[in-house]
Design a protein around this motif. Structure first.
Motif, short mmCIF file in Angstrom:
data_model
loop_
_atom_site.label_atom_id
_atom_site.label_comp_id
_atom_site.label_asym_id
_atom_site.label_seq_id
_atom_site.Cartn_x
_atom_site.Cartn_y
_atom_site.Cartn_z
N SER A 168 -46.31 6.61 4.03
CA SER A 168 -46.13 8.00 4.48
C SER A 168 -44.72 8.46 4.07
O SER A 168 -43.78 7.65 4.06
N PRO A 169 -44.56 9.72 3.74
CA PRO A 169 -43.26 10.21 3.25
C PRO A 169 -42.13 10.09 4.28
O PRO A 169 -40.97 10.04 3.91
N ASP A 170 -42.46 10.06 5.56
CA ASP A 170 -41.43 10.05 6.60
C ASP A 170 -41.30 8.69 7.29
O ASP A 170 -40.87 8.61 8.43
N CYS A 171 -41.66 7.61 6.59
CA CYS A 171 -41.63 6.29 7.23
C CYS A 171 -40.22 5.76 7.44
O CYS A 171 -40.00 4.84 8.25
N GLY A 172 -39.25 6.29 6.71
CA GLY A 172 -37.86 5.89 6.93
C GLY A 172 -37.39 4.72 6.09
O GLY A 172 -36.25 4.26 6.26
N VAL A 173 -38.24 4.20 5.20
CA VAL A 173 -37.83 3.12 4.30
C VAL A 173 -38.35 3.41 2.90
O VAL A 173 -39.41 4.00 2.72
N ASN A 174 -37.57 2.99 1.91
CA ASN A 174 -37.96 3.19 0.52
C ASN A 174 -38.61 1.90 0.02
O ASN A 174 -37.95 0.90 -0.21
N VAL A 175 -39.93 1.94 -0.13
CA VAL A 175 -40.71 0.74 -0.44
C VAL A 175 -40.97 0.64 -1.93
O VAL A 175 -41.36 1.61 -2.59
N THR A 176 -40.76 -0.56 -2.46
CA THR A 176 -41.13 -0.90 -3.83
C THR A 176 -42.08 -2.09 -3.78
O THR A 176 -41.84 -3.05 -3.05
N SER A 177 -43.16 -2.03 -4.53
CA SER A 177 -44.13 -3.12 -4.51
C SER A 177 -44.86 -3.16 -5.85
O SER A 177 -44.52 -2.42 -6.78
N TRP A 178 -45.87 -3.99 -5.93
CA TRP A 178 -46.65 -4.10 -7.16
C TRP A 178 -48.04 -4.63 -6.83
O TRP A 178 -48.26 -5.27 -5.80
N ASN A 179 -48.99 -4.34 -7.70
CA ASN A 179 -50.33 -4.91 -7.59
C ASN A 179 -50.34 -6.22 -8.37
O ASN A 179 -49.86 -6.28 -9.50
N HIS A 180 -50.91 -7.25 -7.78
CA HIS A 180 -50.86 -8.57 -8.38
C HIS A 180 -51.65 -8.62 -9.70
O HIS A 180 -52.46 -7.75 -10.00
N ARG A 181 -51.38 -9.66 -10.45
CA ARG A 181 -51.98 -9.84 -11.76
C ARG A 181 -53.51 -9.68 -11.72
O ARG A 181 -54.17 -10.33 -10.93
N GLY A 182 -54.01 -8.78 -12.56
CA GLY A 182 -55.44 -8.56 -12.63
C GLY A 182 -56.01 -7.71 -11.52
O GLY A 182 -57.22 -7.62 -11.36
N VAL A 183 -55.14 -7.05 -10.76
CA VAL A 183 -55.57 -6.26 -9.61
C VAL A 183 -54.99 -4.85 -9.70
O VAL A 183 -53.81 -4.67 -10.03
N GLY A 184 -55.80 -3.85 -9.43
CA GLY A 184 -55.31 -2.49 -9.29
C GLY A 184 -54.54 -1.95 -10.47
O GLY A 184 -53.53 -1.26 -10.29
#
Length: 291
Positions: free
Chosen positions: A50-66
Motif C-alpha cells: 500500500s502507498p502509505d505503509c511507511g516503508v520502502n520495500v524492495t523485493s524480487w520474484n524467485h527464479r522461474g516465478v512471476g
C-alpha cells in the motif's frame, strides 16, 4: 476492504546472468528488503504494497516465478538465492536494510545475514525457520521431524515428476470469490484474510508450474541448517499456531538461539501476511525502531 496496491517492476541480473523480476512499492520510509516465500508474489503482502505503509520495500520474484527467468543451468540452490538477494540490493542502491522474510524466504534472509552481516540491519522472520525447513512441517499434527522431513522431501521430489500432469489442472482453476472462500473454509488460509487479497495471491501462485515450485523448495531444503551463532542484529519471529508448514515450536527454539530476539505466536495459519497484515506491519515498524 481490499488494500490499494502500488508495485513497480524492473529487471535485475543476478551474478550468474539470470534475469530476475524485481519490484518495489515506491513508498516513502525506511528501506526494507523482502525475502518472499518461494513461488509467491507481492499480493502476499497487502500491508507492504500500500502507498502509505511507511516503508520502502524492495523485493524480487524467485527464479522461474512471476516473470523471472529460469536459470540456463537450472541452478536453484541457497547460494543462488542469496546471490539474487545481493543483486537486487545492489541494483536498488541498498548498502544495507532490514530484511522482512516469510516461509522459505526466512532461510534466505538468515543466510544473507550470516554471509554478509554488514548488509542486514535486522530480520523479521514470518512463518519460517532458518534452515532444515522440511523437518518442521506438519507440526500441528504432531508428526515428528524425523518423519516429516523425509515424507515432505519425497513428496516434493515426486511433484517434480507428476507436476507435469498436475499443471494443466492447477493452471486452469478458476479463482473466483466462491472458489477462494472454499479454499479458506479448509483452513489452509484463515477466513480472517480478505478474500479479494487471497484471490489475487492464489491466482498468481498457481500460475507457477508445480514441478518447478517443487524444485525451488528442494533447493532450499538441501541446506540442513543456517548458523545463528553470528546473528547479532535485532530479530523478530512471528509464528502461526495453526501453521502446517512451519512448526511454531521450531520457530520459538530458533528465537531462543538469537540473543535479544522477539518471539510472537499468533492464531494463524502459514499465511500470516494475508491473515494479519496490520500485525505484521506493526511488528516490522517496531523492529525498524529497534534497529
Amino acid at each position: 476492504m481490499t488494500t490499494a496496491h502500488r508495485v513497480r517492476f524492473r529487471d535485475v541480473r543476478s551474478a550468474d546472468g539470470t534475469r530476475l523480476r524485481a519490484w518495489t512499492n515506491d513508498a516513502d520510509g525506511p528501506a526494507v528488503l523482502l525475502s518472499n516465500g518461494l513461488g509467491t508474489n507481492p499480493q502476499s503482502w497487502p500491508s507492504l504494497t500500500s502507498p502509505d505503509c511507511g516503508v520502502n520495500v524492495t523485493s524480487w520474484n524467485h527464479r522461474g516465478v512471476g516473470g523471472s527467468d529460469r536459470p540456463a543451468d537450472g541452478r536453484v540452490d541457497l547460494d543462488a538465492f542469496v546471490e539474487d538477494a545481493v543483486a537486487v540490493m545492489d541494483d536498488a542502491g541498498l548498502e544495507s536494510a532490514v530484511v522482512a522474510s516469510w516461509s522459505a524466504g526466512v532461510t534466505i534472509a538468515f543466510e544473507l545475514a550470516y554471509r554478509f552481516p554488514e548488509r542486514v540491519d535486522g530480520i523479521l522472520a514470518v512463518a519460517g525457520v532458518p534452515g532444515n525447513t522440511f523437518s518442521t512441517m506438519l507440526a500441528p499434527w504432531r508428526v515428528p521431524p524425523f518423519v516429516a522431513k523425509p515424507f515432505m522431501v519425497s513428496l516434493a521430489r515426486a511433484t517434480t515428476v507428476v507436476g507435469h500432469l498436475e499443471a494443466p489442472v492447477t493452471r486452469r482453476i478458476p479463482w473466483t470469490h466462491t472458489t477462494t472462500r472454499l479454499l479458506q473454509a479448509t483452513g489452509a488460509i484463515g477466513r480472517g484474510a480478505d478474500t479479494a487479497e487471497v484471490q489475487a495471491m492464489v491466482a498468481e501462485f498457481f500460475s507457477t508450474h508445480p514441478a518447478w515450485y517443487a524444485r525451488l523448495a528442494l533447493g532450499v531444503s538441501e541446506h540442513e541448517r543456517v548458523s545463528l551463532s553470528g546473528i547479532s542484529v535485532p530479530t523478530t519471529f512471528i509464528a502461526g499456531r495453526r501453521d502446517l508448514l512451519t512448526g511454531s515450536a521450531a520457530m520459538r527454539t530458533a528465537a531462543e538461539r538469537v540473543a535479544g530476539s522477539r518471539f510472537l505466536q499468533l492464531d494463524a495459519s502459514h499465511f500470516i501476511p494475508l491473515e494479519q497484515p496490520q500485525t505484521v506491519l506493526d511488528e516490522l515498524l517496531a523492529l525498524i525502531d529497534r534497529c
